[in-house]
Scaffold this motif. Structure first.
Motif, PDB file in Angstrom:
ATOM      1  N   VAL A   1      10.802   1.073 -10.301  1.00  0.00           N
ATOM      2  CA  VAL A   1      11.338   1.772 -10.671  1.00  0.00           C
ATOM      3  C   VAL A   1       9.588   2.475 -10.189  1.00  0.00           C
ATOM      4  N   THR A   2       8.698   2.354 -10.809  1.00  0.00           N
ATOM      5  CA  THR A   2       7.075   2.815  -9.903  1.00  0.00           C
ATOM      6  C   THR A   2       7.067   2.905  -8.297  1.00  0.00           C
ATOM      7  N   GLN A   3       7.147   1.345  -7.905  1.00  0.00           N
ATOM      8  CA  GLN A   3       7.168   0.872  -6.817  1.00  0.00           C
ATOM      9  C   GLN A   3       8.913   1.927  -6.099  1.00  0.00           C
ATOM     10  N   TRP A   4       8.792   1.971  -6.765  1.00  0.00           N
ATOM     11  CA  TRP A   4      10.110   2.927  -5.671  1.00  0.00           C
ATOM     12  C   TRP A   4       9.953   4.656  -5.483  1.00  0.00           C
ATOM     13  N   MET A   5       9.437   4.877  -7.302  1.00  0.00           N
ATOM     14  CA  MET A   5       8.990   6.515  -7.185  1.00  0.00           C
ATOM     15  C   MET A   5       8.047   6.567  -6.124  1.00  0.00           C
ATOM     16  N   ASP A   6       7.171   5.656  -6.423  1.00  0.00           N
ATOM     17  CA  ASP A   6       5.753   5.792  -5.491  1.00  0.00           C
ATOM     18  C   ASP A   6       6.551   6.461  -4.225  1.00  0.00           C
ATOM     19  N   TYR A   7       7.170   5.431  -3.320  1.00  0.00           N
ATOM     20  CA  TYR A   7       7.117   6.070  -2.109  1.00  0.00           C
ATOM     21  C   TYR A   7       8.151   6.702  -1.909  1.00  0.00           C
TER      22      TYR A   7
ATOM     23  N   LYS B   1      17.884  14.037  -9.837  1.00  0.00           N
ATOM     24  CA  LYS B   1      18.152  14.100 -11.628  1.00  0.00           C
ATOM     25  C   LYS B   1      17.014  12.702 -11.600  1.00  0.00           C
ATOM     26  N   VAL B   2      17.110  12.233 -10.722  1.00  0.00           N
ATOM     27  CA  VAL B   2      15.772  10.868 -11.364  1.00  0.00           C
ATOM     28  C   VAL B   2      14.816  11.322 -11.589  1.00  0.00           C
ATOM     29  N   MET B   3      13.821  12.299 -10.679  1.00  0.00           N
ATOM     30  CA  MET B   3      12.796  12.584 -11.008  1.00  0.00           C
ATOM     31  C   MET B   3      12.497  13.417 -12.273  1.00  0.00           C
ATOM     32  N   THR B   4      13.467  13.700 -12.385  1.00  0.00           N
ATOM     33  CA  THR B   4      13.871  14.617 -13.525  1.00  0.00           C
ATOM     34  C   THR B   4      13.579  13.877 -15.047  1.00  0.00           C
ATOM     35  N   GLN B   5      14.134  12.084 -14.632  1.00  0.00           N
ATOM     36  CA  GLN B   5      14.069  11.729 -15.739  1.00  0.00           C
ATOM     37  C   GLN B   5      12.670  10.444 -15.623  1.00  0.00           C
ATOM     38  N   TYR B   6      12.505  10.770 -15.054  1.00  0.00           N
ATOM     39  CA  TYR B   6      10.532   9.736 -14.408  1.00  0.00           C
ATOM     40  C   TYR B   6       9.571  10.560 -15.093  1.00  0.00           C
TER      41      TYR B   6
ATOM     42  N   GLU C   1       5.336  11.985 -17.423  1.00  0.00           N
ATOM     43  CA  GLU C   1       4.246  13.482 -16.706  1.00  0.00           C
ATOM     44  C   GLU C   1       3.723  13.239 -15.483  1.00  0.00           C
ATOM     45  N   ASP C   2       4.205  12.237 -14.948  1.00  0.00           N
ATOM     46  CA  ASP C   2       3.034  12.527 -13.424  1.00  0.00           C
ATOM     47  C   ASP C   2       3.907  13.319 -13.587  1.00  0.00           C
ATOM     48  N   ASN C   3       2.541  14.388 -12.784  1.00  0.00           N
ATOM     49  CA  ASN C   3       2.543  15.764 -11.740  1.00  0.00           C
ATOM     50  C   ASN C   3       3.452  15.781 -10.491  1.00  0.00           C
ATOM     51  N   ARG C   4       3.778  14.992  -9.919  1.00  0.00           N
ATOM     52  CA  ARG C   4       3.795  15.088  -8.219  1.00  0.00           C
ATOM     53  C   ARG C   4       5.065  14.738  -8.475  1.00  0.00           C
ATOM     54  N   VAL C   5       5.682  14.781  -9.188  1.00  0.00           N
ATOM     55  CA  VAL C   5       7.726  15.145  -9.302  1.00  0.00           C
ATOM     56  C   VAL C   5       7.180  16.754  -9.458  1.00  0.00           C
ATOM     57  N   ILE C   6       7.434  17.252  -9.775  1.00  0.00           N
ATOM     58  CA  ILE C   6       6.679  18.887 -10.524  1.00  0.00           C
ATOM     59  C   ILE C   6       6.594  19.171  -8.803  1.00  0.00           C
ATOM     60  N   THR C   7       5.742  19.073  -7.689  1.00  0.00           N
ATOM     61  CA  THR C   7       4.707  19.614  -6.877  1.00  0.00           C
ATOM     62  C   THR C   7       6.203  19.250  -5.656  1.00  0.00           C
ATOM     63  N   VAL C   8       6.181  18.168  -5.227  1.00  0.00           N
ATOM     64  CA  VAL C   8       7.196  17.311  -5.069  1.00  0.00           C
ATOM     65  C   VAL C   8       8.610  18.191  -4.780  1.00  0.00           C
ATOM     66  N   MET C   9       9.170  18.224  -6.414  1.00  0.00           N
ATOM     67  CA  MET C   9      10.590  19.312  -5.994  1.00  0.00           C
ATOM     68  C   MET C   9      10.840  20.600  -6.052  1.00  0.00           C
ATOM     69  N   GLU C  10       9.237  20.614  -6.126  1.00  0.00           N
ATOM     70  CA  GLU C  10       9.470  22.613  -6.109  1.00  0.00           C
ATOM     71  C   GLU C  10       9.525  22.750  -4.152  1.00  0.00           C
TER      72      GLU C  10
END
Length: 589
Positions: free
Chosen positions: A52-58, A90-95, A100-109
């Motif tokens: 999961v981490t490899q996918w999300m990092d990419y 939806k994936v990002m919200t669960q991740y 609590e990877d704050n990159r998610v908030i920045t990327v979604m916004e």
């Protein structure tokens, strides 16, 4: 099993365009992640979490400068199609909830700001137009963190551009099995499984009681015209009526579950949890090979043979639609099926608005939470859904007062709750029973949900048998024939090695007089013909004129029926434990 290994050999995931590969870069990678993220973190499995981490990092580090996420275009799909990004959100919200990877908030916004502009240039279309509620779920999730009104404006724009499912069901026109030439996005079974949540999702922003009420109209309408005994509705792959030989696509099963899981959290209605359990414990496991290395595209309530054939009963699905395999008929379910069990597990427990915890649906589980700054753990030991005894242990290191809400299913008459060293309490069916007290140390609670036999009248006045959340189906001898692929993820046909065309001798008013249940300990694979921990014994006669047509059982003959065949002892097992089965039976005179 398949979900955790799919990326190791299925090129659609292994070389997905979402991670820079040359394979499909549309919905299949996000679909797979949507199930594997909760699976990895619920199991706390290091290998899965690493994947999961490899996918999300990419994904998180390859956002386009303008804010777009993922491939701009994949295959023959239109450029900047937002639908697969809805799944990725939806994936990002669960991740984020897990890490609590704050990159998610920045990327979604950044993506939402890009989408705000894009929707003025290219309004929602095709799948995104039908499935806009999935987008709004993620917008609302980010709004709860950011509290910025432009996000609500974006949600309102999606609502305006999206298909009006509330109106669709208020003026419902599709009351029979569809003709292939009349099928469209609005009759598509998966779109409808997703649409069940649309009025409830929008109710959070509209505060319109009509939206709240529309949820139940949607469910009732689908059940009235296309409902199956498992709580599903037919769609193979469009509305197909109530004949139990019609199919339902696996994607629709898991999407209907996800809709209900969200609706329970929004509306707090116990009836929604009853329906979620009915689908989860019956339809979900039945559409998998017991070891979960193969699945069907379509399942049938009356499923007496699974084979490749051009002659099908389906509305418009193909020759491979009900065989078990890696990607029978079409690969969307191969990618999407994984969200079923993990998301169900993730929604067993919820927070309540009064500061407590809610047991929404039941399965062996442990939940940990912090309430008023103090750690709380609740463990549930149970053989549910095969048995109605549930034992909770509430553990706290310090005294803390909070309400604990236990769901009492609508079928559970004469329910009893007993708190350690206390007197038994009665609870009303179809409610959440609240226990509001100070908890200190270890406290045991026993919930007893009596499981009575019930008979439901179905298609052509046929009968089905249920007990608690489980539906029961004829146990058939099966002959599995490998037709392709490589073990363990091979393709299989299944042929019956025993008769299936029975009518039941049932006292419908007093079914306990004609059905007996036998139980055994729950083993490692209860959702399998040989591992079923409970059996129902009934009597019936063969109906020789009830035959196979279009490679499916004919519709059950109108009940009551007569037969000169001898009376036989029959064994029924939970629907979810079957691969071949009859579930809706004619009733003998």
């Amino acid at each position: 099993v398949l979900p955790g290994h799919l990326d190791e050999f299925w090129q659609e995931i292994q070389r997905s365009g979402w991670i820079g590969g040359d394979a499909e870069g549309w919905e299949r990678g996000p679909y797979w992640l949507d199930g594997v993220v909760p699976l990895a973190f619920l199991l706390d499995d290091e290998k899965l979490k690493s994947k999961v981490t490899q996918w999300m990092d990419y994904i998180l580090t390859h956002q386009h400068p303008d804010g777009w996420l993922g491939p701009v275009q994949s295959g023959g799909y239109r450029a900047h199609d937002p639908w697969p990004v809805f799944v990725t959100l939806k994936v990002m919200t669960q991740y984020y909830d897990a890490t609590e990877d704050n990159r998610v908030i920045t990327v979604m916004e950044k993506f939402f700001r890009r989408l705000s502009i894009l929707l003025d240039e290219q309004p929602l279309f095709d799948w995104g137009k039908s499935r806009w509620a999935d987008l709004v779920l993620s917008i609302h999730w980010l709004y709860e963190i950011k509290r910025e009104d432009w996000l609500l404006d974006l949600a309102a724009n999606a609502h305006e551009q999206g298909y009006d499912w509330r109106k669709h069901f208020a003026e419902f026109q599709y009351k029979e099995k569809m003709k292939a030439e009349d099928c469209n996005q609005t009759t598509h079974v998966v779109n409808n499984g997703m649409a069940v949540k649309q009025p409830g999702v929008w109710y959070r922003q509209s505060h319109d009681e009509g939206d709240r009420d529309a949820v139940f109209q949607v469910i009732e309408t689908l059940d009235k015209y296309h409902g199956q005994v498992t709580g599903l509705f037919t769609g193979d792959e469009h509305y197909a009526g109530k004949n139990p030989s019609q199919g339902t696509e696996l994607c629709a099963v898991v999407e209907y579950m996800f809709s209900l899981e969200n609706l329970i959290s929004i509306l707090g209605e116990p009836a929604l949890a009853d329906l979620l359990e009915r689908i989860t414990f019956n339809a979900l496991p039945a559409t998998f090979k017991p070891d979960m290395w193969a699945h069907q595209y379509d399942q049938q309530a009356n499923q007496v043979v699974c084979k490749v054939s051009e002659d099908r009963i389906y509305t418009n699905n193909g020759p491979h639609a009900n065989v078990f395999g890696l990607e029978p008929n079409y690969g969307c379910c191969t990618a999407n099926m994984h969200q079923g069990w993990p998301k169900f597990a993730a929604h067993l427990w919820m927070k309540s608005s009064d500061g407590g915890l809610v047991a929404t649906t039941y399965a062996p589980s442990i939940v940990t939470a912090e309430i008023h700054g103090k750690p709380v753990q609740i463990e549930l030991e149970t053989d549910y859904p095969f048995d109605g005894t549930l034992k909770f242990r509430v553990k706290t290191d310090q005294p803390v007062r909070f309400p604990l809400h236990l769901r009492i299913p609508s079928w559970a008459k004469a329910t009893e709750i007993k708190i350690e060293n206390g007197e038994p309490m009665k609870a009303s069916p179809g409610t959440f029973q609240c226990i509001d007290k100070e908890w200190n140390g270890n406290t045991s609670i026993t919930l007893r949900l009596p499981m009575h036999i019930a008979i439901q009248r179905r298609y052509n006045n046929s009968v089905s048998i249920e007990r608690g959340p489980l539906v029961y189906a004829l146990k058939m001898a099966e002959d599995w024939k490998q037709i392709g692929g490589e073990s363990p993820h091979a393709d299989w046909e299944i042929y019956p090695r025993s008769a299936w065309n029975y009518a039941l001798q049932i006292d419908a008013d007093h079914p306990e007089n004609s059905v007996e249940f036998d139980s055994q300990p729950v083993g490692s694979c209860p959702f399998s013909p040989d591992g079923a921990p409970i059996q129902a014994k009934v009597k019936g006669k063969r109906i020789p004129g009830w035959k196979i047509e279009h490679n499916a059982a004919e519709a059950p003959p109108e009940s009551p029926v007569s037969s000169s065949e001898p009376l036989e002892d029959l064994t029924l097992i939970p629907y979810g434990s079957t691969s071949l089965r009859v579930t809706e039976f004619p009733k003998l005179e």
